[in-house]
Write an enzyme that holds these catalytic residues in place. Sequence first.
Site, PDB file in Angstrom:
ATOM      1  N   SER A 127     -25.018 127.950 -38.644  1.00 43.31           N
ATOM      2  CA  SER A 127     -24.425 129.050 -38.920  1.00 43.31           C
ATOM      3  C   SER A 127     -24.329 129.873 -37.637  1.00 43.31           C
ATOM      4  CB  SER A 127     -25.029 129.875 -40.238  1.00 43.31           C
ATOM      5  OG  SER A 127     -26.188 130.603 -39.513  1.00 43.31           O
ATOM      6  N   LYS A 128     -23.377 130.813 -37.492  1.00 44.18           N
ATOM      7  CA  LYS A 128     -23.309 131.762 -36.374  1.00 44.18           C
ATOM      8  C   LYS A 128     -24.785 132.642 -36.162  1.00 44.18           C
ATOM      9  CE  LYS A 128     -20.762 135.881 -35.025  1.00 44.18           C
ATOM     10  NZ  LYS A 128     -21.589 136.272 -34.164  1.00 44.18           N
TER      11      LYS A 128
END
Length: 519
Positions: A262-263
């Site tokens: 994920s970011k």
Amino acid sequence: MAFEKVRVRFAPSPTGPLHIGGVRTALYNYLFAKQHGGDLIFRIEDTDSARFVPGAEEYIRESFDWLGIHFDEGVGYGGNHGPYRQSERREIYKIYVKQLLDTGKAYIAFDTPEELDAKRSGQDNFQYDAGTRLQMRNSLTLSKEEVDSLIASGHQYVVRFLIEPGEDVVVDDMIRGKVTINSSVLDDKVLYKSADELPTYHLANIVDDHLMEVTHVIRGEEWLPSAPLHVLLYRAFGWADTMPRFAHLPLLLKPIGNGKLSKRDGDKLGFPVFPLEWHDPKSGEISSGYREKGYLPQAVVNFLALLGWNPGNDQELMTMDEMVRLFDLEKCSKNGAKFDYVKAAWFNHQYLLQQTDEAWVPAFDALLKAQGIESTPEKEAEVVRMMKQKVVEYVDAQGNKKKRNISFVSDLWPLTKFFFVAPAAFDREDKFIRKNWNETAAREMQALADILATVEDFSVEGQKTVVDAWVESQGVRPWNAWRICLVGEGQGPDMYELSAHLGKEEVLRRMAFAIQTLG
Ligand code: GLU
């Protein structure tokens, strides 16, 4: 009869910046297309207007331009299967929605969101399907007259796919083999909404893949659950013969721990998850990009290619042409691929070293300018030559100090500061200085300075002849103290090279300053 020419597509929705996983999907499509002399199509799936983000489409195209992933047709590329933006294909989808309605494969439903919510709260795991559709307000339960008058009086409706229960649907996946799902678990998916006169993803995706003669659908694992529905849609349209083959790529996983990359992982560990820097038009938030971080596009492409596939041997460095030759879709892994960002930096190191020293200069020069330093391309290239093999310290995910090769042009700062700025002070607590500077050192530096002052030819060779002779005859070891004078600490390149680069005047100035300051 299947379509003959290999045609694949990358079909992003313009809902934000392109995630690095999406880049890998596009890359695999590209490699597969090139390998088979086929076409790669760029299609924009923008039927969900609520999630549209301005600038996203341009961002995606700029990313691929930078990465060297070229499309054969599509938005911005032309081609004779267009338009390639789904929002420009409304009229086409209407024809196919009508076909499904006319053949009884789909039906019209009038249930309002409130009515659906009421159903859901009254019944656990409510699903709009064979078991419930006859309790709802749709063209299966209303008369034709009622349906027509509801539509005529402006009631909004959706078109739902009529799924027959109890059938095993087989998705023949090139990576995963046969994946079987019973149709009873599927719901009657919405295919079209009268409110915006647009189809949903599923319908538009299948109609377009068919009309664009797509032969292979290569996409992320997150789309695997939709695949049985897609198989059923192909059949409902009577297109089973030309149904594309499916290949669902493995997930990209977090570098540490479990789950999808994920970011947040990138923010925490300090690596980008987007190809280019992204400025969110709504929040103003800026997310870092591989390009701005100092990655070379070849390094990103090479690194991504190996997340989920390998050529079956130890070869890691590959040009795009080699990857096209070696890539094998059917040998892709089923299991998720851990995102190793330290390895990404290693790839960039390799590709940086393959460049000429001159190729580093524009980025290096910008780095120096940001520090208020003006220099010349020749000098900068020379500094690159002397320093590009050095290592830098970094802090790993566990907070430990580690060393790695120079992997970004930005690593050169502050490693090269002393080339451009003379030491202005010395840290007397510094271990290297404590160990190597004393009265003898000071005396030897004065002697060395006196000798250097007489050297006419200040090249490496010119200095070496004279200084080596003095070193031999006096039995002195002036190197560390000389390094303190010119660098200010215990690092840097070969002393002769450094001295030649700085030039006689600057060298003598720095030596005098050190002798005077350190005593
Ligand atoms: N529009 C979908 C996406 O955003 C395409 C999925 C597919 O390739 O079928 O990824």
